[in-house]
Design a protein around this motif. Structure first.
Motif: not given
Length: 163
Positions: A23-24, A113, A118
């Protein structure tokens, strides 16, 4: 790994991108933690031992142990762009007695995203550098940094894969 725009005459930045399965937020946490930078480094120049905040925020200053050609030194870095979980960039300088002698290069990470992953775009920008031709271009850093930056993104993917 998809390289970004090539360096053209007059352009003083290069970018590389990679989709990282994380995830970011996970990636940003690593990038905003100077103690983790050496394990992400694809250049082999970062030696760790950061001094400054444990987690970076806008305008924060931190130093990092470095080595180039077997010569140890410390870089001085200031966070110049910051958007939580999306963008972080710092400008790096060589200082002596509090005076900025060389540097001005920026290291930038943009996080977008991409489904469950990502897209990370890593940019090295020496357009603001002091003595860019002498310090960056003549020694061949743009070509060297493209390879190192791609290795950094691969390492970022490996580290996030272990989280």
């Amino acid at each position: 790994m998809k390289p970004g725009p090539t360096t053209e005459a007059g352009q003083r930045s290069i970018s590389v991108s990679e989709v990282v399965v994380a995830s970011p937020q996970q990636i940003f946490e690593l990038l905003a933690t100077p103690a983790r930078h050496a394990e992400l480094d694809g250049s082999g120049m970062l030696k760790g031992r950061p001094q400054g905040p444990e987690v970076l925020g806008p305008g924060d200053r931190f130093t990092m142990g470095m080595s180039q050609g077997g010569i140890p030194y410390r870089s001085v870095n200031v966070v110049v762009e910051y958007q939580q979980d999306r963008l972080i960039a710092w400008e790096t300088w060589g200082e002596l007695g509090g005076r900025r002698l060389v540097g001005g290069q920026r290291w930038r990470y943009e996080l977008e995203p991409d489904g469950t992953a990502t897209r990370v775009t890593h940019t090295y920008d020496w357009s603001r550098a002091r003595f860019p031709r002498l310090i960056v271009e003549l020694p061949g850093y743009p070509k060297k940094m493209r390879t190192a930056m791609a290795a950094t993104l691969s390492q970022l993917g490996a580290v996030t894969g272990r989280l």
